[in-house]
Write a protein that holds these residues in place. Sequence first.
Motif, PDB file in Angstrom:
ATOM      1  N   TYR A  17       0.869  -1.177   0.000  1.00 15.31           N
ATOM      2  CA  TYR A  17       0.000   0.000   0.000  1.00 15.31           C
ATOM      3  C   TYR A  17       0.907   1.228   0.000  1.00 15.31           C
ATOM      4  CZ  TYR A  17      -3.579   3.314   1.688  1.00 15.31           C
ATOM      5  OH  TYR A  17      -4.439   4.374   1.840  1.00 15.31           O
ATOM      6  N   ALA A  18       0.989   1.924  -1.134  1.00 16.93           N
ATOM      7  CA  ALA A  18       1.870   3.088  -1.285  1.00 16.93           C
ATOM      8  C   ALA A  18       1.064   4.361  -1.062  1.00 16.93           C
ATOM      9  CB  ALA A  18       2.508   3.099  -2.666  1.00 16.93           C
ATOM     10  N   VAL A  19       1.432   5.132  -0.039  1.00 15.77           N
ATOM     11  CA  VAL A  19       0.686   6.309   0.374  1.00 15.77           C
ATOM     12  C   VAL A  19       1.339   7.601  -0.094  1.00 15.77           C
ATOM     13  CG1 VAL A  19      -0.199   7.565   2.385  1.00 15.77           C
ATOM     14  CG2 VAL A  19      -0.189   5.072   2.379  1.00 15.77           C
ATOM     15  N   ASN A  20       2.666   7.604  -0.171  1.00 16.20           N
ATOM     16  CA  ASN A  20       3.384   8.823  -0.516  1.00 16.20           C
ATOM     17  C   ASN A  20       4.598   8.478  -1.362  1.00 16.20           C
ATOM     18  OD1 ASN A  20       3.853  11.563  -0.525  1.00 16.20           O
ATOM     19  ND2 ASN A  20       3.786  11.771   1.707  1.00 16.20           N
ATOM     20  N   PHE A  21       4.982   9.402  -2.236  1.00 21.18           N
ATOM     21  CA  PHE A  21       6.102   9.157  -3.135  1.00 21.18           C
ATOM     22  C   PHE A  21       7.160  10.239  -3.003  1.00 21.18           C
ATOM     23  CE2 PHE A  21       2.930   6.557  -5.255  1.00 21.18           C
ATOM     24  CZ  PHE A  21       3.672   5.453  -5.646  1.00 21.18           C
ATOM     25  N   GLY A  22       8.408   9.832  -3.252  1.00 19.39           N
ATOM     26  CA  GLY A  22       9.506  10.781  -3.332  1.00 19.39           C
ATOM     27  C   GLY A  22       9.907  10.974  -4.775  1.00 19.39           C
ATOM     28  N   GLY A  23      11.168  10.701  -5.082  1.00 18.66           N
ATOM     29  CA  GLY A  23      11.667  10.911  -6.435  1.00 18.66           C
ATOM     30  C   GLY A  23      11.320   9.781  -7.372  1.00 18.66           C
ATOM     31  N   GLY A  24      11.574  10.011  -8.661  1.00 20.41           N
ATOM     32  CA  GLY A  24      11.317   8.989  -9.665  1.00 20.41           C
ATOM     33  C   GLY A  24      11.859   9.399 -11.013  1.00 20.41           C
ATOM     34  N   GLN A  25      11.752   8.498 -11.959  1.00 19.31           N
ATOM     35  CA  GLN A  25      12.190   8.784 -13.316  1.00 19.31           C
ATOM     36  C   GLN A  25      11.318   8.022 -14.295  1.00 19.31           C
ATOM     37  OE1 GLN A  25      16.296   7.680 -13.071  1.00 19.31           O
ATOM     38  NE2 GLN A  25      15.912   5.498 -13.385  1.00 19.31           N
ATOM     39  N   VAL A  26      11.190   8.583 -15.516  1.00 22.17           N
ATOM     40  CA  VAL A  26      10.323   7.974 -16.518  1.00 22.17           C
ATOM     41  C   VAL A  26      10.898   8.222 -17.901  1.00 22.17           C
ATOM     42  CG1 VAL A  26       8.867  10.030 -16.711  1.00 22.17           C
ATOM     43  CG2 VAL A  26       7.928   7.821 -17.355  1.00 22.17           C
ATOM     44  N   ASP A  27      10.706   7.282 -18.786  1.00 21.44           N
ATOM     45  CA  ASP A  27      11.081   7.421 -20.186  1.00 21.44           C
ATOM     46  C   ASP A  27       9.806   7.676 -20.979  1.00 21.44           C
ATOM     47  OD1 ASP A  27      11.827   7.161 -22.845  1.00 21.44           O
ATOM     48  OD2 ASP A  27      13.230   5.515 -22.469  1.00 21.44           O
ATOM     49  N   ILE A  28       9.655   8.882 -21.536  1.00 25.60           N
ATOM     50  CA  ILE A  28       8.429   9.263 -22.232  1.00 25.60           C
ATOM     51  C   ILE A  28       8.159   8.361 -23.444  1.00 25.60           C
ATOM     52  CG2 ILE A  28       7.235  11.149 -23.410  1.00 25.60           C
ATOM     53  CD1 ILE A  28       7.711  11.606 -20.434  1.00 25.60           C
ATOM     54  N   THR A  29       9.215   7.878 -24.077  1.00 19.59           N
ATOM     55  CA  THR A  29       9.039   7.145 -25.329  1.00 19.59           C
ATOM     56  C   THR A  29       8.347   5.804 -25.142  1.00 19.59           C
ATOM     57  OG1 THR A  29      11.231   6.109 -25.174  1.00 19.59           O
ATOM     58  CG2 THR A  29      11.095   8.232 -26.300  1.00 19.59           C
ATOM     59  N   ASN A  30       8.501   5.207 -23.971  1.00 17.09           N
ATOM     60  CA  ASN A  30       7.864   3.904 -23.759  1.00 17.09           C
ATOM     61  C   ASN A  30       7.077   3.822 -22.455  1.00 17.09           C
ATOM     62  OD1 ASN A  30       9.885   3.603 -21.788  1.00 17.09           O
ATOM     63  ND2 ASN A  30      11.229   2.497 -23.202  1.00 17.09           N
TER      64      ASN A  30
END
Length: 516
Positions: A413-426
């Motif tokens: 159960y994830a309630v809060n998030f910190g950092g992250g990264q994403v690749d827009i192309t996929n």
Amino acid sequence: MMRPFADVWRLPCGIMKRPSPEPFAARRHPTMVDNNKFFFQHYGIQTRDLERHLQAALSAGGDYADLYFEYLSSTSLLVDESMVKSASQGISAGCGVRVISGERTGYAYTDDLSPERIQHAARTAALIASGPSKTTVAGFQQKPARSLYPITLPSVDAEISAKVELVMRADKAARAYDPRIKEVRASYSDELRNILVVGSDGTFAEDSQPLARMNVSCIAKTDSGVSARGSSGGGGRVALDFFFGEKTPEYFAAESSRQAILQLDAREAPAGEMEVVLGPGWPGVLLHEAIGHGLEADFNRKQTSAFAGLIGKRVASDKCTIVDNGTMPWRRGSLNVDDEGQPTQNTMLIEKGILKGYLSDKLSAKLMGMSDTGNGRRESYEHIPMPRMTNTYMLAGEDDPGDIIRSVKHGVYAVNFGGGQVDITNGKFVFSASEAYMIENGQITAPIKGATLIGNGPDVLTRVSMVGNDLKLDEGVGTCGKDGQAVPVGVGIPTIKIDRLTVGGTAKKDVGAFMQ
């Protein structure tokens, strides 16, 4: 391979109830009522000057030209070690000139609002985008004004002592929460941005945009040397008195401290593929990153988005309906008009799993033959506009949040998030959960630390099997980065269940399963 930090968020926070409009609804500030004349009154700008600058911008050919005037006053405060470590107030002003010729864009700007310097910028932009097309300047047409954030006194006009008092209250409250809170940082910032946008197509729009936010971060430590962090904050297009209502400095201090203390006793997160439940509110940042950017028109026009060419097709579970809404009163991502002078809208992106459209600015709308959704945004007069999100969220469903939790035998159960990264192309993403719990036999049990969620945005949407009836929006401190430009935005989501998602954790007994 994932591209690091395709989008950057600052000051993550918890979830909120929508701020009540009652303290502000009947209030107005003189400069906000009369903002139609701000640049005319303060800089002596005349309509004939605007026409002359646009004609200069189109002098070397072009399909369209616009002028973006901006006057920004701001305040920033930081309290660390119970002392005001930094305090600043500033004013900036300038004008950006854009010329579009086909797919070419010429852009020049000046921080001198004299007619001579604007003319020079206009001619420079004209030369950059010179082309065979020739466009005349249409008569300006001002659209009926909206007022999504009427307030009596913008925060920038309040006494600096009142703002210092707010951050000192936050510092004091966080330290009093628990003796294990050893370090506290509290910050406050506000601004009032006056803009004027005029275009060769007759666009004429002005707005006066307030913005304020507070953030509190804490570090908790035990005698054995274990440490943990917590962070909370909030705000929006509100005045200083917002922080004397429900969301006080003490509220944010307590939430930040609670998170830090909670993590001291958290156990290591498991790893592997499992059911994941996202809590309401700020976890919508995952939606923003993994799906929202992929629905911005420029990425789809260039065929670099995982959603390119999929309008009218199923891209998600029929439980998922996602909108981008720039018309919500007081919200951080809301605007009366975007930075191209177009009124913002409530745009349907995905309806019951079917992709309905993209978020566009004027350039993308023209080149793609679609309507302008009012999502042309820029960081300042020094930057060109591009399609950007405002407040992006998933609509509430029909499931009871308690039933969602009870349906999970073993998951997170994830309630809060910190950092992250994403690749827009996929759409591939990695997000770290700053507050998460185990779900065991339908019950929320121990807090966990070190959990990351790993997946693919378009794929994750197809695995959403339950959507709660508890939609919440974030507290109001989100800042989105794209191509080096940062703009304020909002996110939101109800409680949702994802049937299968990879969790990266540090619990030793699960490492082998995760690596397979």
